[in-house]
Design a protein around this motif. Structure first.
Motif, PDB file in Angstrom:
ATOM      1  N   ILE A 159      46.187  36.062  43.815  1.00  0.00           N
ATOM      2  CA  ILE A 159      45.110  36.182  44.806  1.00  0.00           C
ATOM      3  C   ILE A 159      43.806  35.811  44.119  1.00  0.00           C
ATOM      4  CG2 ILE A 159      43.921  37.737  46.404  1.00  0.00           C
ATOM      5  CD1 ILE A 159      46.463  39.553  46.185  1.00  0.00           C
ATOM      6  N   SER A 160      42.990  35.009  44.764  1.00  0.00           N
ATOM      7  CA  SER A 160      41.704  34.613  44.196  1.00  0.00           C
ATOM      8  C   SER A 160      40.609  35.596  44.601  1.00  0.00           C
ATOM      9  CB  SER A 160      41.329  33.208  44.661  1.00  0.00           C
ATOM     10  OG  SER A 160      40.004  32.881  44.250  1.00  0.00           O
ATOM     11  N   SER A 161      39.694  35.872  43.654  1.00  0.00           N
ATOM     12  CA  SER A 161      38.538  36.715  43.976  1.00  0.00           C
ATOM     13  C   SER A 161      37.498  35.953  44.783  1.00  0.00           C
ATOM     14  CB  SER A 161      37.887  37.236  42.685  1.00  0.00           C
ATOM     15  OG  SER A 161      37.260  36.173  41.981  1.00  0.00           O
ATOM     16  N   GLY A 162      37.524  34.620  44.672  1.00  0.00           N
ATOM     17  CA  GLY A 162      36.574  33.795  45.392  1.00  0.00           C
ATOM     18  C   GLY A 162      35.218  33.681  44.728  1.00  0.00           C
ATOM     19  N   GLY A 163      35.052  34.302  43.561  1.00  0.00           N
ATOM     20  CA  GLY A 163      33.767  34.265  42.870  1.00  0.00           C
ATOM     21  C   GLY A 163      33.605  33.045  41.994  1.00  0.00           C
ATOM     22  N   SER A 164      32.394  32.870  41.458  1.00  0.00           N
ATOM     23  CA  SER A 164      32.091  31.696  40.639  1.00  0.00           C
ATOM     24  C   SER A 164      32.795  31.723  39.290  1.00  0.00           C
ATOM     25  CB  SER A 164      30.578  31.595  40.418  1.00  0.00           C
ATOM     26  OG  SER A 164      30.084  32.758  39.767  1.00  0.00           O
ATOM     27  N   GLY A 165      33.276  32.890  38.854  1.00  0.00           N
ATOM     28  CA  GLY A 165      33.937  32.981  37.563  1.00  0.00           C
ATOM     29  C   GLY A 165      35.403  32.606  37.589  1.00  0.00           C
ATOM     30  N   ASN A 166      35.910  32.205  38.761  1.00  0.00           N
ATOM     31  CA  ASN A 166      37.321  31.853  38.913  1.00  0.00           C
ATOM     32  C   ASN A 166      38.226  32.987  38.422  1.00  0.00           C
ATOM     33  OD1 ASN A 166      39.473  30.185  39.663  1.00  0.00           O
ATOM     34  ND2 ASN A 166      39.683  29.384  37.592  1.00  0.00           N
ATOM     35  N   ILE A 167      37.881  34.212  38.767  1.00  0.00           N
ATOM     36  CA  ILE A 167      38.669  35.389  38.397  1.00  0.00           C
ATOM     37  C   ILE A 167      39.727  35.621  39.470  1.00  0.00           C
ATOM     38  CG2 ILE A 167      38.572  37.884  38.011  1.00  0.00           C
ATOM     39  CD1 ILE A 167      35.674  37.406  36.986  1.00  0.00           C
ATOM     40  N   ASN A 168      40.936  35.923  39.039  1.00  0.00           N
ATOM     41  CA  ASN A 168      42.051  36.059  39.967  1.00  0.00           C
ATOM     42  C   ASN A 168      42.803  37.364  39.731  1.00  0.00           C
ATOM     43  OD1 ASN A 168      41.990  33.333  41.349  1.00  0.00           O
ATOM     44  ND2 ASN A 168      42.117  32.703  39.214  1.00  0.00           N
ATOM     45  N   TYR A 169      43.558  37.769  40.757  1.00  0.00           N
ATOM     46  CA  TYR A 169      44.345  39.003  40.701  1.00  0.00           C
ATOM     47  C   TYR A 169      45.824  38.631  40.769  1.00  0.00           C
ATOM     48  CZ  TYR A 169      39.781  40.401  42.588  1.00  0.00           C
ATOM     49  OH  TYR A 169      38.447  40.547  42.818  1.00  0.00           O
ATOM     50  N   TYR A 170      46.642  39.353  40.000  1.00  0.00           N
ATOM     51  CA  TYR A 170      48.063  39.043  39.938  1.00  0.00           C
ATOM     52  C   TYR A 170      48.894  40.326  39.947  1.00  0.00           C
ATOM     53  CZ  TYR A 170      46.295  34.510  38.395  1.00  0.00           C
ATOM     54  OH  TYR A 170      45.621  33.324  38.309  1.00  0.00           O
ATOM     55  N   TYR A 171      50.054  40.238  40.614  1.00  0.00           N
ATOM     56  CA  TYR A 171      51.012  41.331  40.637  1.00  0.00           C
ATOM     57  C   TYR A 171      52.417  40.754  40.501  1.00  0.00           C
ATOM     58  CZ  TYR A 171      47.230  44.079  42.769  1.00  0.00           C
ATOM     59  OH  TYR A 171      46.037  44.706  43.025  1.00  0.00           O
ATOM     60  N   ILE A 172      53.304  41.513  39.881  1.00  0.00           N
ATOM     61  CA  ILE A 172      54.728  41.186  39.893  1.00  0.00           C
ATOM     62  C   ILE A 172      55.487  42.453  40.262  1.00  0.00           C
ATOM     63  CG2 ILE A 172      56.733  40.403  38.576  1.00  0.00           C
ATOM     64  CD1 ILE A 172      54.864  38.781  36.815  1.00  0.00           C
ATOM     65  N   TYR A 173      56.379  42.326  41.263  1.00  0.00           N
ATOM     66  CA  TYR A 173      57.188  43.451  41.724  1.00  0.00           C
ATOM     67  C   TYR A 173      58.663  43.081  41.694  1.00  0.00           C
ATOM     68  CZ  TYR A 173      53.573  46.652  43.410  1.00  0.00           C
ATOM     69  OH  TYR A 173      52.542  47.549  43.485  1.00  0.00           O
ATOM     70  N   SER A 174      59.483  44.044  41.294  1.00  0.00           N
ATOM     71  CA  SER A 174      60.923  43.965  41.507  1.00  0.00           C
ATOM     72  C   SER A 174      61.252  44.693  42.812  1.00  0.00           C
ATOM     73  CB  SER A 174      61.668  44.633  40.348  1.00  0.00           C
ATOM     74  OG  SER A 174      63.025  44.861  40.683  1.00  0.00           O
ATOM     75  N   LEU A 220      56.067  45.632  38.074  1.00  0.00           N
ATOM     76  CA  LEU A 220      56.295  45.190  36.706  1.00  0.00           C
ATOM     77  C   LEU A 220      54.992  44.830  36.013  1.00  0.00           C
ATOM     78  CD1 LEU A 220      59.391  42.845  37.250  1.00  0.00           C
ATOM     79  CD2 LEU A 220      59.362  45.314  36.814  1.00  0.00           C
ATOM     80  N   LEU A 221      54.000  44.394  36.799  1.00  0.00           N
ATOM     81  CA  LEU A 221      52.721  43.969  36.218  1.00  0.00           C
ATOM     82  C   LEU A 221      51.633  44.014  37.269  1.00  0.00           C
ATOM     83  CD1 LEU A 221      51.782  41.143  33.852  1.00  0.00           C
ATOM     84  CD2 LEU A 221      50.942  40.964  36.197  1.00  0.00           C
ATOM     85  N   ASP A 222      50.429  44.416  36.861  1.00  0.00           N
ATOM     86  CA  ASP A 222      49.233  44.189  37.668  1.00  0.00           C
ATOM     87  C   ASP A 222      48.148  43.637  36.757  1.00  0.00           C
ATOM     88  OD1 ASP A 222      46.821  46.387  37.425  1.00  0.00           O
ATOM     89  OD2 ASP A 222      48.747  47.179  36.743  1.00  0.00           O
ATOM     90  N   TYR A 223      47.219  42.927  37.352  1.00  0.00           N
ATOM     91  CA  TYR A 223      46.207  42.202  36.590  1.00  0.00           C
ATOM     92  C   TYR A 223      45.361  43.112  35.700  1.00  0.00           C
ATOM     93  CZ  TYR A 223      42.912  43.867  40.132  1.00  0.00           C
ATOM     94  OH  TYR A 223      42.146  44.661  40.945  1.00  0.00           O
ATOM     95  N   GLN A 224      45.162  44.362  36.111  1.00  0.00           N
ATOM     96  CA  GLN A 224      44.310  45.248  35.336  1.00  0.00           C
ATOM     97  C   GLN A 224      44.903  45.552  33.959  1.00  0.00           C
ATOM     98  OE1 GLN A 224      42.220  48.371  37.819  1.00  0.00           O
ATOM     99  NE2 GLN A 224      43.825  47.798  39.258  1.00  0.00           N
ATOM    100  N   SER A 225      46.218  45.638  33.876  1.00  0.00           N
ATOM    101  CA  SER A 225      46.843  45.916  32.588  1.00  0.00           C
ATOM    102  C   SER A 225      46.594  44.785  31.598  1.00  0.00           C
ATOM    103  CB  SER A 225      48.345  46.146  32.757  1.00  0.00           C
ATOM    104  OG  SER A 225      48.997  44.969  33.208  1.00  0.00           O
ATOM    105  N   LEU A 226      46.542  43.546  32.083  1.00  0.00           N
ATOM    106  CA  LEU A 226      46.270  42.422  31.188  1.00  0.00           C
ATOM    107  C   LEU A 226      44.791  42.359  30.816  1.00  0.00           C
ATOM    108  CD1 LEU A 226      48.552  39.557  32.532  1.00  0.00           C
ATOM    109  CD2 LEU A 226      49.024  41.315  30.835  1.00  0.00           C
TER     110      LEU A 226
END
Length: 250
Positions: free
Chosen positions: A100-115, A124-130
């Motif tokens: 998912i894109s934040s839409g900001g000028s820094g090209n910051i994005n959000y990511y999740y992985i689920y089983s 399994l993963l969320d962007y905050q942990s990284l």
């Protein structure tokens, strides 16, 4: 079993909710029963032509029973959400990757992985942990050099900015190449997280993350940090790191 000729039913047919929007959809066995399931990314928009997406939810429709299993993502919203199916946790069942894109000028994005094995969502993963994996410091040095310091690992890397144009360098250095007072840099949160295939076989994936190193302004890109991660013992573990000037990393 992958169903090439089958078109997923509209999610509105199996989820009784008004004004639901489908942002993306995929077909694949994510529950582990050997039968392809229908995977949707759903949510809401303020109006039909709005691009901001809210209430983003993973919805899995069982390929046999049409039973729906949902997982609401824990963020307010974003732009351009997308799905990818692949085996990240090495159990030979496809997991669900969401970007998912934040839409900001820094090209910051959000990511999740689920089983969704056995129709039970497990993160399994969320962007905050990284983003919290390492602490970074960025320091300008004389003669167009920059130190990028991994404070967590106590490791230092150097970037050479001498190839930058004159206008850029004048913001940070005087005519003799001395660092100007008060200039500083930082490492932005996660900007990219790409699935990369592994030697384990078709459909097996690790991850490549990227974070941009900037100066005092968001547009002043100094370099990039790329970290390779693989899933071990219940979490994603870094196994390699590359830091270099923007555009010089391949």
């Amino acid at each position: 079993m992958f169903i090439d000729a089958v078109t997923p039913p509209p999610i509105e047919m199996v989820i009784q909710e008004e004004q639901i929007c489908t942002f993306d959809r995929k077909i694949g066995d994510v529950t582990g029963d050997g039968i392809d399931d229908f995977v949707y990314l759903t949510g809401h928009k303020k109006s039909p032509d709005a691009i901001y997406q809210e209430g983003i939810t993973i919805s899995v429709v069982d390929g046999v029973t049409n039973e729906v299993t949902e997982q609401v993502l824990d963020l307010n919203g974003g732009y351009g959400s997308a799905l990818f199916l692949g085996d990240f946790n090495q159990d030979e069942i496809s997991d669900i990757y969401v970007s998912i894109s934040s839409g900001g000028s820094g090209n910051i994005n959000y990511y999740y992985i689920y089983s969704f094995k056995d129709k039970t969502p497990v993160q399994l993963l969320d962007y905050q942990s990284l983003n919290q994996l390492y602490e970074w410091s960025v320091r300008f040095l004389d003669h167009y050099q920059v130190e990028v310091i991994n404070d967590t690992l106590n490791q230092t890397y150097e970037l050479n900015l001498s190839f930058k144009n004159k206008e850029f360098l004048q913001k940070y250095y005087d005519s003799e190449g001395k660092t100007r007072e008060g200039v500083e840099g930082e490492v932005l949160p996660l900007g990219g997280l790409s699935p990369i295939m592994t030697p384990r076989g078709k459909g097996a994936y690790s991850l490549l993350s990227s974070q941009v190193i900037i100066g005092t302004a968001m547009v002043d890109h100094l370099g990039v940090i790329e970290i390779y991660l693989t899933y071990q013992e219940g979490k994603f573990i870094p196994y390699d790191m590359v830091i270099g000037e923007q555009g010089n990393i391949k």
